[in-house]
Design an enzyme around this catalytic site. Structure first.
Site, mmCIF file in Angstrom:
data_model
loop_
_atom_site.group_PDB
_atom_site.id
_atom_site.type_symbol
_atom_site.label_atom_id
_atom_site.label_comp_id
_atom_site.label_asym_id
_atom_site.label_seq_id
_atom_site.Cartn_x
_atom_site.Cartn_y
_atom_site.Cartn_z
ATOM 1 N N ASP A 1 0.831 -1.201 0.000
ATOM 2 C CA ASP A 1 0.000 0.000 0.000
ATOM 3 C C ASP A 1 0.870 1.257 0.000
ATOM 4 O OD1 ASP A 1 -2.313 1.452 -0.003
ATOM 5 O OD2 ASP A 1 -2.634 1.316 2.163
ATOM 6 N N ARG B 1 0.100 7.601 -2.893
ATOM 7 C CA ARG B 1 0.681 8.709 -2.111
ATOM 8 C C ARG B 1 2.120 8.986 -2.530
ATOM 9 N NH1 ARG B 1 -0.847 6.014 3.327
ATOM 10 N NH2 ARG B 1 -1.444 4.364 1.859
ATOM 11 N N ARG C 1 -0.986 8.856 -10.428
ATOM 12 C CA ARG C 1 -0.989 7.670 -9.553
ATOM 13 C C ARG C 1 -0.325 6.471 -10.213
ATOM 14 N NH1 ARG C 1 -4.085 7.302 -5.132
ATOM 15 N NH2 ARG C 1 -4.334 5.076 -5.480
ATOM 16 N N HIS D 1 2.295 3.248 -9.168
ATOM 17 C CA HIS D 1 2.129 1.796 -9.342
ATOM 18 C C HIS D 1 3.319 1.204 -10.103
ATOM 19 C CE1 HIS D 1 -1.728 1.963 -7.503
ATOM 20 N NE2 HIS D 1 -2.318 2.638 -8.479
ATOM 21 N N LEU E 1 11.302 -20.284 -4.466
ATOM 22 C CA LEU E 1 10.341 -19.390 -3.812
ATOM 23 C C LEU E 1 9.015 -19.473 -4.569
ATOM 24 C CD1 LEU E 1 9.716 -16.796 -1.929
ATOM 25 C CD2 LEU E 1 10.275 -15.490 -3.963
ATOM 26 N N ARG F 1 2.182 -5.007 6.193
ATOM 27 C CA ARG F 1 1.420 -4.010 5.451
ATOM 28 C C ARG F 1 2.191 -2.697 5.487
ATOM 29 N NH1 ARG F 1 -4.756 -2.350 4.812
ATOM 30 N NH2 ARG F 1 -4.372 -0.578 3.443
ATOM 31 N N LEU G 1 -6.333 -5.181 7.749
ATOM 32 C CA LEU G 1 -6.034 -6.245 6.784
ATOM 33 C C LEU G 1 -6.682 -5.993 5.427
ATOM 34 C CD1 LEU G 1 -6.225 -9.542 8.896
ATOM 35 C CD2 LEU G 1 -4.194 -8.459 7.913
ATOM 36 N N SER G 2 -7.730 -5.167 5.398
ATOM 37 C CA SER G 2 -8.399 -4.848 4.129
ATOM 38 C C SER G 2 -8.708 -6.086 3.282
ATOM 39 C CB SER G 2 -7.557 -3.858 3.314
ATOM 40 O OG SER G 2 -7.395 -2.649 4.015
ATOM 41 N N GLU H 1 2.013 -13.162 12.540
ATOM 42 C CA GLU H 1 2.480 -11.936 13.193
ATOM 43 C C GLU H 1 2.220 -10.791 12.205
ATOM 44 O OE1 GLU H 1 3.526 -11.920 16.276
ATOM 45 O OE2 GLU H 1 3.523 -14.105 16.484
HETATM 46 C C1 IPE Z 1 -1.225 0.301 -4.067
HETATM 47 O O1 IPE Z 1 -1.312 1.436 -3.307
HETATM 48 C C2 IPE Z 1 -2.311 -0.712 -3.881
HETATM 49 C C3 IPE Z 1 -3.001 -1.116 -5.142
HETATM 50 C C4 IPE Z 1 -4.302 -1.226 -5.197
HETATM 51 C C5 IPE Z 1 -2.264 -1.450 -6.346
HETATM 52 P P1 IPE Z 1 -2.504 2.503 -3.385
HETATM 53 O O2 IPE Z 1 -2.897 2.746 -4.785
HETATM 54 O O3 IPE Z 1 -3.622 2.065 -2.464
HETATM 55 O O4 IPE Z 1 -1.781 3.783 -2.780
HETATM 56 P P2 IPE Z 1 -2.385 4.896 -1.828
HETATM 57 O O5 IPE Z 1 -3.001 4.215 -0.647
HETATM 58 O O6 IPE Z 1 -3.397 5.667 -2.644
HETATM 59 O O7 IPE Z 1 -1.209 5.721 -1.449
HETATM 60 MG MG MG Z 2 -4.129 2.468 -0.516
#
Ligand code: IPE
Ligand code: MG
Length: 230
Positions: free
Chosen positions: A2, A6, A15, A19, A113, A163, A170-171, A182
Protein backbone atom coordinates in the site's frame (compact mmCIF):
# COMPACT_ATOMS: atom_id res chain seq x y z
CA UNK A 1 1.68 -3.27 -0.98
CA UNK A 2 0.00 0.00 0.00
CA UNK A 3 1.07 3.57 -0.64
CA UNK A 4 1.79 3.76 -4.38
CA UNK A 5 -0.71 6.58 -4.93
CA UNK A 6 0.68 8.71 -2.11
CA UNK A 7 4.25 8.09 -3.29
CA UNK A 8 3.28 9.49 -6.69
CA UNK A 9 1.29 12.40 -5.27
CA UNK A 10 4.25 13.48 -3.14
CA UNK A 11 6.17 13.87 -6.40
CA UNK A 12 3.30 15.51 -8.28
CA UNK A 13 3.16 12.47 -10.56
CA UNK A 14 0.06 10.59 -11.78
CA UNK A 15 -0.99 7.67 -9.55
CA UNK A 16 0.04 5.19 -12.23
CA UNK A 17 3.65 6.32 -11.90
CA UNK A 18 3.41 5.19 -8.28
CA UNK A 19 2.13 1.80 -9.34
CA UNK A 20 5.00 1.51 -11.82
CA UNK A 21 7.44 2.22 -9.03
CA UNK A 22 5.52 -0.33 -6.95
CA UNK A 23 6.39 -2.99 -9.52
CA UNK A 24 10.08 -2.08 -9.13
CA UNK A 25 9.72 -2.36 -5.37
CA UNK A 26 8.12 -5.79 -5.74
CA UNK A 27 10.91 -6.96 -7.98
CA UNK A 28 13.47 -5.83 -5.37
CA UNK A 29 11.50 -7.50 -2.58
CA UNK A 30 11.22 -10.81 -4.46
CA UNK A 31 14.97 -10.84 -5.07
CA UNK A 32 15.65 -10.03 -1.42
CA UNK A 33 13.34 -12.84 -0.28
CA UNK A 34 15.08 -15.32 -2.58
CA UNK A 35 18.45 -14.22 -1.18
CA UNK A 36 17.21 -14.64 2.40
CA UNK A 37 15.80 -18.12 1.88
CA UNK A 38 12.12 -17.18 2.17
CA UNK A 39 10.17 -20.04 0.56
CA UNK A 40 6.77 -18.40 0.10
CA UNK A 41 5.86 -14.79 -0.56
CA UNK A 42 2.26 -13.72 -1.12
CA UNK A 43 1.46 -10.21 -2.27
CA UNK A 44 -1.80 -8.31 -2.58
CA UNK A 45 -1.72 -6.65 -5.98
CA UNK A 46 -5.38 -5.98 -6.82
CA UNK A 47 -8.39 -6.49 -4.60
CA UNK A 48 -11.97 -7.37 -5.46
CA UNK A 49 -12.78 -3.84 -4.29
CA UNK A 50 -10.17 -2.07 -6.47
CA UNK A 51 -12.57 -2.23 -9.43
CA UNK A 52 -14.25 0.75 -7.81
CA UNK A 53 -11.24 2.98 -8.60
CA UNK A 54 -11.37 5.38 -11.56
CA UNK A 55 -11.53 3.44 -14.86
CA UNK A 56 -8.26 4.96 -16.00
CA UNK A 57 -6.40 3.66 -12.94
CA UNK A 58 -7.96 0.18 -13.26
CA UNK A 59 -7.00 -0.15 -16.93
CA UNK A 60 -3.57 1.28 -16.12
CA UNK A 61 -3.06 -1.42 -13.48
CA UNK A 62 -4.12 -4.15 -15.93
CA UNK A 63 -1.68 -2.81 -18.51
CA UNK A 64 1.08 -2.67 -15.92
CA UNK A 65 0.45 -6.28 -14.96
CA UNK A 66 0.66 -7.43 -18.58
CA UNK A 67 3.88 -5.48 -19.12
CA UNK A 68 5.48 -6.69 -15.91
CA UNK A 69 4.65 -10.32 -16.72
CA UNK A 70 6.17 -10.13 -20.16
CA UNK A 71 9.31 -8.47 -18.81
CA UNK A 72 9.91 -10.25 -15.52
CA UNK A 73 9.12 -13.90 -16.16
CA UNK A 74 12.52 -14.88 -17.59
CA UNK A 75 14.39 -13.39 -14.62
CA UNK A 76 11.93 -14.83 -12.10
CA UNK A 77 12.48 -18.20 -13.70
CA UNK A 78 16.24 -17.84 -13.55
CA UNK A 79 15.94 -17.04 -9.83
CA UNK A 80 13.91 -20.22 -9.22
CA UNK A 81 10.65 -18.40 -8.57
CA UNK A 82 7.35 -20.20 -9.18
CA UNK A 83 4.59 -17.67 -9.85
CA UNK A 84 0.96 -18.38 -8.96
CA UNK A 85 -2.00 -16.07 -9.34
CA UNK A 86 -4.70 -16.21 -6.73
CA UNK A 87 -8.10 -14.64 -7.23
CA UNK A 88 -11.25 -14.65 -9.30
CA UNK A 89 -10.15 -15.03 -12.92
CA UNK A 90 -13.70 -14.92 -14.26
CA UNK A 91 -13.74 -11.17 -13.78
CA UNK A 92 -10.55 -10.60 -15.82
CA UNK A 93 -10.27 -10.02 -19.56
CA UNK A 94 -9.19 -12.91 -21.74
CA UNK A 95 -5.83 -11.35 -22.53
CA UNK A 96 -5.03 -10.80 -18.84
CA UNK A 97 -6.13 -14.37 -18.07
CA UNK A 98 -3.88 -15.71 -20.82
CA UNK A 99 -0.96 -13.69 -19.48
CA UNK A 100 -1.41 -15.13 -16.00
CA UNK A 101 -1.67 -18.68 -17.29
CA UNK A 102 1.42 -18.24 -19.42
CA UNK A 103 3.51 -16.91 -16.52
CA UNK A 104 2.35 -19.81 -14.36
CA UNK A 105 3.22 -22.35 -17.03
CA UNK A 106 6.64 -20.83 -17.65
CA UNK A 107 7.61 -20.95 -13.96
CA UNK A 108 5.77 -24.03 -12.71
CA UNK A 109 8.88 -26.17 -12.39
CA UNK A 110 10.61 -23.73 -10.01
CA UNK A 111 10.71 -24.34 -6.29
CA UNK A 112 13.07 -21.92 -4.59
CA UNK A 113 10.34 -19.39 -3.81
CA UNK A 114 6.60 -19.58 -4.48
CA UNK A 115 5.39 -16.09 -5.33
CA UNK A 116 1.61 -15.93 -5.04
CA UNK A 117 0.19 -12.78 -6.56
CA UNK A 118 -3.30 -12.03 -5.25
CA UNK A 119 -5.11 -10.39 -8.12
CA UNK A 120 -8.85 -9.75 -8.17
CA UNK A 121 -8.65 -11.36 -4.75
CA UNK A 122 -10.49 -10.90 -1.49
CA UNK A 123 -10.23 -12.96 1.69
CA UNK A 124 -14.01 -13.24 1.85
CA UNK A 125 -14.18 -14.29 -1.80
CA UNK A 126 -11.68 -17.09 -1.10
CA UNK A 127 -13.56 -18.44 1.92
CA UNK A 128 -16.86 -18.29 0.06
CA UNK A 129 -15.51 -19.99 -3.09
CA UNK A 130 -13.92 -22.74 -0.99
CA UNK A 131 -17.21 -23.38 0.86
CA UNK A 132 -19.10 -23.36 -2.44
CA UNK A 133 -16.66 -25.88 -3.96
CA UNK A 134 -17.10 -28.25 -1.00
CA UNK A 135 -20.88 -27.84 -1.09
CA UNK A 136 -20.97 -28.54 -4.84
CA UNK A 137 -19.09 -31.81 -4.20
CA UNK A 138 -21.41 -32.62 -1.31
CA UNK A 139 -18.48 -32.67 1.14
CA UNK A 140 -18.82 -31.65 4.79
CA UNK A 141 -17.50 -28.17 5.49
CA UNK A 142 -14.76 -28.72 8.10
CA UNK A 143 -11.73 -26.54 8.87
CA UNK A 144 -9.31 -28.93 7.19
CA UNK A 145 -11.53 -29.41 4.13
CA UNK A 146 -11.84 -25.63 3.81
CA UNK A 147 -8.07 -25.23 4.12
CA UNK A 148 -7.62 -27.60 1.19
CA UNK A 149 -10.21 -25.81 -0.96
CA UNK A 150 -8.87 -22.29 -0.49
CA UNK A 151 -7.22 -20.65 -3.48
CA UNK A 152 -4.01 -20.36 -1.42
CA UNK A 153 -3.91 -24.05 -0.46
CA UNK A 154 -0.54 -24.45 -2.25
CA UNK A 155 1.38 -22.52 0.46
CA UNK A 156 1.42 -22.73 4.27
CA UNK A 157 -0.27 -20.02 6.32
CA UNK A 158 1.97 -16.95 6.47
CA UNK A 159 4.27 -16.55 9.50
CA UNK A 160 4.51 -12.82 8.93
CA UNK A 161 2.14 -10.35 7.28
CA UNK A 162 3.60 -6.97 6.34
CA UNK A 163 1.42 -4.01 5.45
CA UNK A 164 3.06 -0.83 4.23
CA UNK A 165 1.55 2.63 3.89
CA UNK A 166 0.72 3.25 7.54
CA UNK A 167 -2.80 1.77 7.73
CA UNK A 168 -3.36 -0.79 10.46
CA UNK A 169 -5.91 -3.09 8.91
CA UNK A 170 -6.03 -6.25 6.78
CA UNK A 171 -8.40 -4.85 4.13
CA UNK A 172 -9.73 -8.29 3.20
CA UNK A 173 -6.28 -9.92 2.77
CA UNK A 174 -5.71 -13.52 3.95
CA UNK A 175 -8.64 -13.42 6.38
CA UNK A 176 -8.49 -17.16 6.97
CA UNK A 177 -4.75 -17.70 6.69
CA UNK A 178 -3.62 -14.85 8.96
CA UNK A 179 -5.30 -16.32 12.07
CA UNK A 180 -1.93 -16.79 13.81
CA UNK A 181 0.33 -14.64 11.67
CA UNK A 182 2.48 -11.94 13.19
CA UNK A 183 1.31 -8.58 11.83
CA UNK A 184 3.88 -5.94 10.95
CA UNK A 185 2.81 -2.44 9.99
CA UNK A 186 5.28 -0.13 8.27
CA UNK A 187 4.73 3.58 7.72
CA UNK A 188 6.86 3.41 4.57
CA UNK A 189 5.00 3.75 1.29
CA UNK A 190 5.34 0.56 -0.78
CA UNK A 191 7.75 2.02 -3.39
CA UNK A 192 10.06 2.99 -0.50
CA UNK A 193 9.99 -0.46 1.15
CA UNK A 194 13.54 -1.68 0.47
CA UNK A 195 15.88 -4.46 1.66
CA UNK A 196 16.62 -2.64 4.91
CA UNK A 197 12.91 -2.31 5.64
CA UNK A 198 12.40 -6.01 4.90
CA UNK A 199 15.27 -6.90 7.24
CA UNK A 200 13.74 -4.72 9.97
CA UNK A 201 10.47 -6.64 9.62
CA UNK A 202 12.27 -10.01 9.67
CA UNK A 203 14.29 -8.97 12.76
CA UNK A 204 11.10 -7.93 14.52
CA UNK A 205 9.52 -11.26 13.56
CA UNK A 206 12.51 -13.19 14.91
CA UNK A 207 11.88 -11.68 18.33
CA UNK A 208 8.23 -12.67 18.51
CA UNK A 209 7.05 -15.50 20.72
CA UNK A 210 4.50 -17.56 18.82
CA UNK A 211 2.17 -19.31 21.25
CA UNK A 212 -0.67 -20.55 19.02
CA UNK A 213 -3.05 -20.27 21.95
CA UNK A 214 -0.72 -21.89 24.48
CA UNK A 215 1.00 -20.29 27.47
CA UNK A 216 4.41 -18.71 27.45
CA UNK A 217 5.64 -21.38 29.91
CA UNK A 218 4.57 -24.19 27.60
CA UNK A 219 6.27 -22.56 24.66
CA UNK A 220 9.49 -22.02 26.60
CA UNK A 221 9.46 -25.63 27.81
CA UNK A 222 9.67 -26.54 24.12
CA UNK A 223 6.29 -28.25 23.92
CA UNK A 224 5.13 -28.46 20.35
CA UNK A 225 1.84 -26.67 19.74
CA UNK A 226 -1.12 -28.94 19.13
CA UNK A 227 -2.12 -28.87 15.49
CA UNK A 228 -4.99 -26.42 14.99
CA UNK A 229 -8.20 -28.38 15.44
CA UNK A 230 -9.67 -29.56 12.15
C1 IPE B 1 -1.22 0.30 -4.07
O1 IPE B 1 -1.31 1.44 -3.31
C2 IPE B 1 -2.31 -0.71 -3.88
C3 IPE B 1 -3.00 -1.12 -5.14
C4 IPE B 1 -4.30 -1.23 -5.20
C5 IPE B 1 -2.26 -1.45 -6.35
P1 IPE B 1 -2.50 2.50 -3.38
O2 IPE B 1 -2.90 2.75 -4.78
O3 IPE B 1 -3.62 2.07 -2.46
O4 IPE B 1 -1.78 3.78 -2.78
P2 IPE B 1 -2.38 4.90 -1.83
O5 IPE B 1 -3.00 4.21 -0.65
O6 IPE B 1 -3.40 5.67 -2.64
O7 IPE B 1 -1.21 5.72 -1.45
MG1 MG C 1 -4.13 2.47 -0.52
Amino acid sequence: MDGNGRWARQRLLPRLAGHSQGVESLRRCVRACVARGVRALTVFAFSSENWGRPAEEVSGLMGLLAKALAREVPELSRDGVCVRFVGDREGLSESVRNGLAQAERATQGNSRLVLSVCFNYGGRWDIAQAAAALAARGEPITESALCGALALAHVPDPDLVIRTGGEKRLSNFLLWQAAYSELFFSDLLWPDFDEAALDAALDWYAGRERRFGRTSEQVRAGLEPEPLRA
